[in-house]
Design a protein around this motif. Structure first.
Motif, PDB file in Angstrom:
ATOM      1  N   ILE B  63     -32.191  -1.411 -42.327  1.00 27.57           N
ATOM      2  CA  ILE B  63     -31.164  -2.239 -41.681  1.00 27.57           C
ATOM      3  C   ILE B  63     -30.740  -1.579 -40.360  1.00 27.57           C
ATOM      4  O   ILE B  63     -30.610  -2.244 -39.337  1.00 27.57           O
ATOM      5  CB  ILE B  63     -29.929  -2.406 -42.613  1.00 27.57           C
ATOM      6  CG1 ILE B  63     -30.311  -3.120 -43.913  1.00 27.57           C
ATOM      7  CG2 ILE B  63     -28.783  -3.098 -41.886  1.00 27.57           C
ATOM      8  CD1 ILE B  63     -30.436  -4.612 -43.813  1.00 27.57           C
ATOM      9  N   ASP B  64     -30.528  -0.265 -40.406  1.00 33.73           N
ATOM     10  CA  ASP B  64     -30.097   0.433 -39.184  1.00 33.73           C
ATOM     11  C   ASP B  64     -31.117   0.288 -38.058  1.00 33.73           C
ATOM     12  O   ASP B  64     -30.762   0.302 -36.882  1.00 33.73           O
ATOM     13  CB  ASP B  64     -29.872   1.929 -39.469  1.00 33.73           C
ATOM     14  CG  ASP B  64     -28.565   2.173 -40.218  1.00 33.73           C
ATOM     15  OD1 ASP B  64     -27.710   1.263 -40.212  1.00 33.73           O
ATOM     16  OD2 ASP B  64     -28.401   3.255 -40.812  1.00 33.73           O
ATOM     17  N   MET B  65     -32.396   0.219 -38.424  1.00 35.78           N
ATOM     18  CA  MET B  65     -33.443   0.139 -37.406  1.00 35.78           C
ATOM     19  C   MET B  65     -33.757  -1.306 -36.994  1.00 35.78           C
ATOM     20  O   MET B  65     -34.541  -1.543 -36.089  1.00 35.78           O
ATOM     21  CB  MET B  65     -34.751   0.780 -37.927  1.00 35.78           C
ATOM     22  CG  MET B  65     -34.663   2.263 -38.152  1.00 35.78           C
ATOM     23  SD  MET B  65     -34.290   3.107 -36.594  1.00 35.78           S
ATOM     24  CE  MET B  65     -32.763   3.888 -37.013  1.00 35.78           C
ATOM     25  N   ALA B  68     -30.118  -5.900 -36.025  1.00 34.93           N
ATOM     26  CA  ALA B  68     -29.595  -7.253 -36.275  1.00 34.93           C
ATOM     27  C   ALA B  68     -28.200  -7.402 -35.684  1.00 34.93           C
ATOM     28  O   ALA B  68     -27.429  -6.443 -35.655  1.00 34.93           O
ATOM     29  CB  ALA B  68     -29.559  -7.517 -37.769  1.00 34.93           C
ATOM     30  N   ARG B  69     -27.910  -8.599 -35.199  1.00 39.11           N
ATOM     31  CA  ARG B  69     -26.582  -8.910 -34.643  1.00 39.11           C
ATOM     32  C   ARG B  69     -26.124 -10.238 -35.174  1.00 39.11           C
ATOM     33  O   ARG B  69     -26.933 -11.033 -35.662  1.00 39.11           O
ATOM     34  CB  ARG B  69     -26.637  -9.073 -33.146  1.00 39.11           C
ATOM     35  CG  ARG B  69     -27.274  -7.961 -32.419  1.00 39.11           C
ATOM     36  CD  ARG B  69     -27.278  -8.347 -30.958  1.00 39.11           C
ATOM     37  NE  ARG B  69     -28.180  -7.488 -30.220  1.00 39.11           N
ATOM     38  CZ  ARG B  69     -28.373  -7.599 -28.935  1.00 39.11           C
ATOM     39  NH1 ARG B  69     -27.738  -8.527 -28.244  1.00 39.11           N
ATOM     40  NH2 ARG B  69     -29.194  -6.801 -28.307  1.00 39.11           N
ATOM     41  N   LYS B  70     -24.855 -10.507 -34.945  1.00 44.23           N
ATOM     42  CA  LYS B  70     -24.346 -11.790 -35.416  1.00 44.23           C
ATOM     43  C   LYS B  70     -25.088 -12.922 -34.681  1.00 44.23           C
ATOM     44  O   LYS B  70     -25.453 -12.778 -33.511  1.00 44.23           O
ATOM     45  CB  LYS B  70     -22.834 -11.883 -35.250  1.00 44.23           C
ATOM     46  CG  LYS B  70     -22.331 -11.940 -33.854  1.00 44.23           C
ATOM     47  CD  LYS B  70     -20.807 -11.811 -33.866  1.00 44.23           C
ATOM     48  CE  LYS B  70     -20.249 -11.581 -32.491  1.00 44.23           C
ATOM     49  NZ  LYS B  70     -19.955 -12.735 -31.704  1.00 44.23           N
ATOM     50  N   LYS B  87     -27.391  -7.682 -47.062  1.00 41.36           N
ATOM     51  CA  LYS B  87     -26.844  -6.948 -45.914  1.00 41.36           C
ATOM     52  C   LYS B  87     -26.979  -7.769 -44.638  1.00 41.36           C
ATOM     53  O   LYS B  87     -26.047  -7.872 -43.844  1.00 41.36           O
ATOM     54  CB  LYS B  87     -27.559  -5.615 -45.740  1.00 41.36           C
ATOM     55  CG  LYS B  87     -27.379  -4.694 -46.928  1.00 41.36           C
ATOM     56  CD  LYS B  87     -27.161  -3.267 -46.505  1.00 41.36           C
ATOM     57  CE  LYS B  87     -26.918  -2.363 -47.686  1.00 41.36           C
ATOM     58  NZ  LYS B  87     -25.755  -2.737 -48.482  1.00 41.36           N
ATOM     59  N   ARG B  90     -24.366 -10.573 -44.176  1.00 39.51           N
ATOM     60  CA  ARG B  90     -23.055 -10.156 -43.661  1.00 39.51           C
ATOM     61  C   ARG B  90     -23.146  -9.838 -42.173  1.00 39.51           C
ATOM     62  O   ARG B  90     -22.222 -10.102 -41.417  1.00 39.51           O
ATOM     63  CB  ARG B  90     -22.535  -8.944 -44.420  1.00 39.51           C
ATOM     64  CG  ARG B  90     -22.215  -9.261 -45.866  1.00 39.51           C
ATOM     65  CD  ARG B  90     -21.513  -8.107 -46.567  1.00 39.51           C
ATOM     66  NE  ARG B  90     -21.377  -8.393 -47.975  1.00 39.51           N
ATOM     67  CZ  ARG B  90     -22.123  -7.843 -48.931  1.00 39.51           C
ATOM     68  NH1 ARG B  90     -23.028  -6.939 -48.635  1.00 39.51           N
ATOM     69  NH2 ARG B  90     -21.949  -8.187 -50.193  1.00 39.51           N
ATOM     70  N   ILE B  91     -24.284  -9.247 -41.760  1.00 38.31           N
ATOM     71  CA  ILE B  91     -24.400  -8.840 -40.351  1.00 38.31           C
ATOM     72  C   ILE B  91     -24.528 -10.050 -39.425  1.00 38.31           C
ATOM     73  O   ILE B  91     -23.871 -10.117 -38.390  1.00 38.31           O
ATOM     74  CB  ILE B  91     -25.602  -7.880 -40.152  1.00 38.31           C
ATOM     75  CG1 ILE B  91     -25.349  -6.561 -40.894  1.00 38.31           C
ATOM     76  CG2 ILE B  91     -25.854  -7.615 -38.667  1.00 38.31           C
ATOM     77  CD1 ILE B  91     -26.519  -5.604 -40.908  1.00 38.31           C
TER      78      ILE B  91
END
Ligand SMILES: C[S@@+](CC[C@H](N)C(=O)[O-])C[C@H]1O[C@@H](n2cnc3c(N)ncnc32)[C@H](O)[C@@H]1O
Lengths: 211, 258
Positions: B63-65, B68-70, B87, B90-91
């Motif tokens: 996920i960190d890599m 992703a954005r809203k 995850k 939510r992101i």
């Protein structure tokens, strides 16, 4: 290498555990559902991203601050001012003092501040459902006593060491280690004081609850 | 764990591998389906038991890599019970969308129940699909992830080509998959664990040693880090690189469509 992810997982699990134990606290965050907020701690630029949904808060610790439009609101705040952003009336003063910078939807931060004000985390509320009331009370009492002893021992060790250092000049440690040691001891003192104050508060709460 | 790096193809003369067995290529899909039908109900708990919870950290790293954005469109391919979907949901928030796609309806069903229990409903779509032939429009997704799915696919080249097609220009693919431990000492311990302990744990917790035997064998048969990176380049991905996690037990490959 995965320490950030490990810390984020622990923070998420812990936060949601506490919120699930006290449904009123979860309700406090319900207005935030579907929103996201990033707190960047200054001066170290350490980002903490919070993603809110109906039933949980997911906490991520990205390797670097997210771009502003990745989340609804980005709050850059000096570590020293972190505690104050709970109080929305102080936000302007903090911005003026260059301790706070807000990008994006300010209402998300306002909602978070008001949710945080409603939340009153206590060790008791966390432990009672797990351990029962009387055992929790015993445990907290026991800890209070242990903390007092611990604090005394730390002070005794500190005095002994200081005397030793003066007398045994040849064995004296480099000044930097002594300074470090003193800093650590003071930090420990602050921590024990804080814990003791907290325990006192629980004790008083118990008394006012008539137990 | 030696790999034939000269040929990346999974299918030769109509044959492929299912764990250590060689089977007719058209049989593999059904055999894999049987494995995941059988493990679906206990899949999440077995993941925690088998990896001692570390799979959560590997997924968080993914996920960190992912960047992703809203508002983004994300495809969680071979997404199974939807850990990454939860995850991403939510992101990307209410203005974005996450498609949880899997070939196996039992896994999707467990995923759907779990995500609904977590209150995640509004921005998730569930699509039963084979990674080799994705039923999505060209240039649709900002991010495609495939966690622990690629090694089960019969023809990986087809899957990578299909993923490339559905990614938007500028989009990225992240493949999280078991790989080759980089230290020989660790490889030995890991082999002992996966071939001896893993099937026993499968037997004890899920009453299913066979499926976990397949898991260990399929990990061994999966291309190593460099081979998979090369396969991604051949499928058209740019700036392909990978990160070894937990000493190479798992690797996260990343590639872009420009
Ligand atoms: C080990 S599970 C991984 C699930 C999830 N991504 C995770 O990390 O927990 C592998 C998944 O790949 C799916 N799968 C296998 N072959 C597939 C294919 N050809 N296309 C799409 N999904 C496939 C299986 O049904 C299964 O749900």
């Amino acid at each position: 290498m995965l320490w950030r992810q490990c810390l984020a997982e622990c923070l998420s699990l812990g936060t949601n555990h506490v919120l699930n134990l006290e449904p009123e606290q979860r309700i406090a965050f319900s207005a935030l559902s579907g929103t996201s907020l990033q707190v960047v701690l200054l001066p170290v630029e350490f980002p903490i991203a919070l993603y809110f949904s109906d039933k949980a808060i997911d906490i991520q610790l990205p390797p670097e601050p997210l771009v502003d439009d990745a989340v609804d609101c980005t709050v850059k705040v000096a570590l020293s001012a972190l505690d104050k952003i709970r109080d929305t009336s102080q936000l302007t003063a903090l911005i003026k003092a260059d301790k706070l910078d807000i990008q994006g939807d300010l209402s998300v931060l306002q909602k978070l501040s008001s949710a945080m004000q409603q939340v009153s985390f206590s060790w008791e509320s966390l432990l009672i459902p797990l351990l029962g009331e009387s055992f929790t009370a015993q445990l907290l009492n026991f800890h209070e006593a242990r903390f007092a002893e611990f604090k005394q021992s730390v002070e005794a060790v500190q005095i002994t060491l200081a005397e030793g250092l003066v007398e045994e000049k040849k064995l004296i440690a480099p000044a930097i280690f002594v300074a470090d040691y003193c800093d650590e001891v003071s930090q420990l003192r602050v921590d024990t004081d804080r814990f003791q104050a907290r325990l006192k508060r629980f004790e008083q709460q118990r008394e006012t609850n008539g137990e | 764990m030696s790999q034939d790096t000269t040929s990346n193809s999974d299918v030769t003369d109509g044959k492929t591998h299912f764990g250590f067995q060689t089977v007719a290529a058209e049989q593999k899909e059904a055999m894999v389906a049987k494995v995941f039908d059988s493990v679906a109900a206990k899949y999440d708990i077995m993941n925690d038991v088998m990896s001692l919870g570390i799979h959560r950290l590997w997924k968080r790293y993914t996920i960190d890599m992912a960047g992703a954005r809203k508002g983004m469109q994300v495809l969680d391919l071979a997404g199974g019970t939807g850990d990454l979907t939860a995850k991403f949901s939510r992101i990307v928030g209410p203005t974005g969308k996450v498609v949880l796609s899997d070939i196996n309806p039992s896994m999707l069903e467990v995923g759907k129940d779990k995500l609904r229990d977590q209150g995640l409903v509004q921005n998730i779509e569930y699509v039963e699909a084979n990674a080799e032939d994705l039923p999505f429009a060209d240039d649709q997704f900002d991010i495609v992830t495939m966690a622990f799915g690629l090694r089960n696919v019969t023809n990986k080249d087809n899957a990578l080509a299909s993923i490339y097609r559905v990614l938007k220009p500028g989009g990225r693919l992240l493949v999280l998959e078991f790989s080759k431990p980089i230290h020989s000492g660790l490889a030995k311990v890991y082999d002992a664990y996966s071939f001896h302990l893993l099937p026993k744990m499968g037997e004890l917790v899920a009453n299913d040693a066979e499926s976990y035997q397949y898991l260990a064998e399929s990990i061994r048969m999966h291309p190593d880090q460099e081979t998979l990176a090369q396969m991604m380049r051949e499928a058209g991905f740019d700036s392909v690189d990978y990160t070894n996690l937990s000493g190479g037990i798992v690797a996260l490959h990343k590639g872009f469509k420009f």
